[in-house]
Design an enzyme around this catalytic site. Structure first.
Site, short mmCIF file in Angstrom:
data_model
loop_
_atom_site.label_atom_id
_atom_site.label_comp_id
_atom_site.label_asym_id
_atom_site.label_seq_id
_atom_site.Cartn_x
_atom_site.Cartn_y
_atom_site.Cartn_z
N GLU A 200 0.70 -0.79 -0.21
CA GLU A 200 0.14 0.57 0.10
C GLU A 200 0.88 1.07 -0.38
O GLU A 200 0.73 2.36 0.47
CB GLU A 200 -0.98 -0.21 0.93
CG GLU A 200 -1.77 -1.08 1.33
CD GLU A 200 -2.48 -1.13 2.33
OE1 GLU A 200 -3.09 -0.56 3.13
OE2 GLU A 200 -4.39 -1.45 1.71
N GLU A 269 -6.70 -7.48 -0.74
CA GLU A 269 -7.11 -7.71 0.53
C GLU A 269 -8.84 -7.59 0.19
O GLU A 269 -9.61 -6.32 -0.60
CB GLU A 269 -6.16 -6.44 0.92
CG GLU A 269 -5.38 -6.63 1.53
CD GLU A 269 -5.02 -5.99 2.54
OE1 GLU A 269 -5.49 -5.02 3.21
OE2 GLU A 269 -3.71 -6.00 2.45
#
Ligand code: NAG
Ligand code: NAG
Ligand code: NAG
Ligand code: NAG
Ligand code: NAG
Ligand code: NAG
Ligand code: NAG
Ligand code: NAG
Length: 761
Positions: A200, A269
């Site tokens: 991320e 995710e």
């Protein structure tokens, strides 16, 4: 891999006939192992449509299970339940601070036995997606970075910084080297088909600009240079350099597009719920919405979806990130204790079966999209490899009757029906089975308690250091403990007016976080704690000072280190001031520059009161002398393990805040005294979900139950120790079992479409 030639209709029939599918699956597995063993052909690559394993394009269903969030004894069962739930891949982060607790001193045992975990996944016949990071976020202490890393001279985390890059490279090489030595990459015959570098990073790069861009490029080149033979991904990183695949994380990812046409659309995710913070309500995500989001991703051309989390587990010990609760249940398909959470687990299992029935048709082509109504669409994958259709209703209020290929289908609101042969509806994401609630039931184990009260620290204690002014907490503790004492003497002259007029001075303490107990002359005068949204806190209250020397002792408590945010390594904890005293003859005293004496940790920690050996080093009292509602109290109890194998937990509802150990192993921080604030409401599954949408536990403790792994217990003579910081009633602590007698009884009632089936799972 060739599969036996059968029509989709036959496959559909066999799927809904329950176990008959397994003969097919066994054959599949044999062929699969066969191709695996002939590792000359072993390869993992990708194209626009999918990850390609040994020449086969695959729709891959994956789930996150983080190995240190359960015990090695739980791993085989968790992995098996993941497989039974229809997963192909287990995804895990690698937890640097668990593996390198001090520089160059590595640890790969017990819950941190990464190789063992991966080999168990392999043994179960599943693949692994290894997210090395080594930044992992993960609501894990310091985002996975060791605390010592912050004190490497000149370091700045996650940017174009030489000391950071050197440390990151060393650890990444260490992990890749280990995996290679154990032959764990798919090209070596192992289960790892994918890796991840960084995590991320996109949002950080947008914020910091050029150095972030350079760091991304360096990171990519460093990873590619390690020559693992399997693809790398970068999640939430739109500019992931080729050939690294950029991937999506979120509650929904149907509209995600990778940065190059030749990269597959992957969802690293799929958030199955959300984490609980201390003081927060408990997030849940309805099974219907979760299944809908995954089906929508697949119908829009996605080919890899990973549930984050599939099993969330427990933040044992002090592994939680800032203010993150000890439970990391995440409303995942497998609950914290490793039991199927129904109806979520079963619903997803059927979703996966439905998707797998369509796999050949899905990977062969892109979908053709046609409108079936105002908010209804068909996504059709039609080629010589077969025909599969997804019929979607995006309306959040109304069901819809749609016509597709001369047939009618009824679609509940916010749902997708899967037709693996373009005719037979085998599943609708909005139709979910009913399950009896899972409960916590007391077990027949009596806990009888002894207590030991620890005095507030004093500047005459051993192992103190006196410094001018106020110092940052982690700089002193190096995160070896949650606790740091700040002590100073306040001398009050006999002529202070407040001594005569019946008032007391006002003490104001500004702290960078996260919780604070104020002791005056050994007595607790007040407690303040913050929360995740703003970890800073202020104590502002009158304090009972007397003429002469007053001992001020502040117990500053860290509740995990931050795990996310630009340069989160620069966030401070502890009493940084100002500290002032008002209401004196001479006006306001600024105490910030005074001499302060520091002491790291509790006395009971230094004595290892949580161990059998250490606990005998102090005098414990019991019966009428047992301490209750007293701060800084250690409690211990020796108990027999209850019969049976049901997962166990401690009901800590009567306690305030502290830590608990069983047989010397830390089950984590307890903090039932932090009552969940915020709003809990009725939760409709239809409509866009957010982490704030479906919350429970308002007005209750954020976390009442604390997982006690069965494998940490002996038959008898189990030592339970709790350290209570601010006061609780130990006599009401009880051991409870997670009941699961009703599991396997989930009624799955599938109505509508062409299937009126009532299946018992
Ligand atoms: C990326 O890094 C490589 C290797 O360090 C270097 O050769 C290349 O010039 C860099 N590219 C960019 C766009 O910075
Ligand atoms: C799939 O393609 C075949 C052959 O072109 C065609 O006959 C059939 O109608 C198509 N099915 C759907 C649902 O589009
Ligand atoms: C509980 O355990 C005690 C001691 O082991 C035993 O005497 C008693 O019968 C048990 N009670 C129940 C309800 O099982
Ligand atoms: C850390 O503490 C030491 C004293 O132990 C001090 O010299 C140093 O300046 C502190 N560093 C930071 C970043 O606070
Ligand atoms: C501290 O408390 C006093 C007395 O209640 C109040 O007047 C003052 O505004 C408070 N100060 C801060 C900074 O909160
Ligand atoms: C008592 O004396 C203190 C110090 O002079 C002053 O600040 C305070 O307001 C007085 N309180 C009362 C109740 O008179
Ligand atoms: C539990 O049993 C193990 C193995 O018998 C032993 O090593 C350990 O010391 C025991 N733990 C306690 C707390 O008695
Ligand atoms: C929540 O809403 C649903 C649908 O409107 C309703 O069936 C259910 O009874 C409601 N639950 C609560 C607790 O209000």
């Amino acid at each position: 891999m060739a599969s036996p030639v059968r029509t989709t209709a036959e496959k559909v029939q066999s799927m809904w006939n329950g176990n008959k599918l397994s003969a097919n699956a066994n054959m599949f597995l044999l062929l699969f192992l066969f191709s695996w063993l002939s590792s000359a052909t072993a390869s993992v690559s990708y194209d626009h449509r999918a990850i390609i394993i040994d020449g086969q394009k695959r729709i891959l269903i994956s789930g996150s299970i983080h190995y240190p969030r359960s015990t090695p004894e739980m791993w085989p069962d968790l992995i098996q339940k993941a497989k039974d739930g229809g997963l192909d891949v287990i995804q895990t982060y690698v937890f640097w601070n668990g593996h390198e607790p001090s520089p160059g001193k590595y640890y790969f045992e017990d819950r941190y036995d990464l190789v063992k975990f991966i080999k168990l996944v392999q043994k179960a016949g599943l693949y692994v997606h290894l997210r090395i990071g080594p930044y992992v976020c993960a609501e894990w202490n310091f985002g996975g970075f060791p605390a010592w890393l912050k004190y490497v001279p000149g370091i700045e985390f996650r940017t174009d910084n030489e000391p950071f890059k050197a440390a990151m490279k060393t650890f990444t090489e260490k992990i890749v080297g280990m995996m290679k030595a154990e032959r764990l990459f798919q090209t070596q015959g192992g289960p790892i088909i994918l890796s991840q570098i960084e995590n991320e990073y996109g949002p950080v790069e947008w914020t910091i600009g050029a150095p972030g861009k350079a760091y991304t490029n360096w990171t990519a080149q460093m990873a590619l240079g390690l020559d693992t033979g399997v693809p790398w991904v970068m999640c939430k990183q739109e500019d992931a350099p080729d050939p690294i695949i950029d991937t999506c994380n979120g509650f929904y990812c149907e509209n995600f597009t990778p940065n190059k046409k030749y990269k597959p659309k992957m969802w690293t995710e799929v958030w199955t719920g959300w984490y609980t913070e201390f003081g927060g309500a408990v997030p849940t995500r309805p099974a219907q919405d979760l299944a809908f989001s995954v089906a929508r991703f697949i119908q829009n051309g996605g080919s890899f979806a990973n549930y984050y989390m599939y099993h969330g587990g427990t933040n044992f010990d002090r592994t939680s990130g800032l203010f993150v609760a000890t439970s990391y249940d995440y409303d995942a398909p497998l609950d914290e204790y490793g039991l199927p959470r129904e109806p979520k687990w079963s619903h997803l299992k059927y979703l996966h079966k439905a998707i797998k029935l369509a796999e050949a048709a899905l990977v062969a082509t892109d979908p053709a999209v046609t409108s079936l109504g105002k908010s209804q669409e068909a996504h059709v994958f039609n080629s010589s490899s077969g025909c599969a259709a997804f019929l979607a209703n995006y309306d959040t209020k109304y069901s819809s009757r749609v016509s597709f290929g001369n047939r009618q289908y009824k679609l509940p609101p916010w749902s997708i029906s899967i037709l693996p042969d373009c005719k037979t509806e085998v599943l609708n994401t909005g139709r979910v089975g009913q399950s009896p609630p899972v409960d916590m039931t007391p077990v027949n184990t009596t806990l009888s308690w002894q207590s030991y009260i620890e005095d507030a620290a004093s500047s005459t204690d051993d192992n103190t250091v006196t410094l001018d002014g106020l110092y940052e907490q982690i700089n002193i503790t190096r995160d070896a403990t949650d606790y740091l004492w700040y002590m100073t003497d306040i001398t009050i002259g006999p002529n202070e007016e407040f001594l005569k007029n019946g008032s007391y001075p006002l003490l104001t303490i500004d702290s960078a976080g996260h919780a604070l107990h104020v002791f005056i002359n050994g007595q607790l005068s007040g407690t303040v704690y913050a929360r995740l949204a703003s970890p800073k806190l202020r104590f502002n209250d009158t304090v009972k000072l007397r003429a002469g020397i007053n001992k001020l002792a502040l117990l500053s408590i860290a509740v995990g280190l931050p795990n996310v945010g630009v340069h989160f390594e620069t966030w401070n904890a502890g009493v940084l001031g100002p500290v002032t005293l008002k209401g004196l003859n001479s006006g306001t005293w600024d105490m910030s520059r005074w001499k302060w004496t520091y002491k790291t940790g509790m006395k009971g920690e230094a004595l290892s009161l949580h161990t059998v050996k250490g606990s005998s080093s102090v005098e414990w009292v019991e019966g009428p002398l047992l301490a209750q509602k007293q701060p800084l109290t250690w409690y211990k109890s020796i108990f027999h393990a209850p019969p049976g194998n049901a997962p166990l937990a401690l009901d800590m509802a009567s306690m305030g805040k502290g830590q608990v150990w069983i047989n010397g192993q830390s089950i984590g921080r307890h903090w039932p005294g932090y009552i969940a604030h915020g709003s809990c409401g009725n939760c409709s599954y239809a409509g866009t979900y957010t982490e704030n949408k479906c919350r429970t536990n308002c007005g209750q403790p954020s976390q009442r139950w604390y997982h006690v792994p069965q494998s940490w217990l002996n038959q008898s003579e189990n030592l339970l120790v709790a350290f209570e910081e601010w006061g609780g009633d130990p006599t009401k602590i009880s051991l409870v079992a997670r009941s699961y007698e009703n599991l396997g009884q989930t009624l799955y009632n599938i109505e509508g479409g062409s299937n009126h089936l009532r299946l018992q799972l």
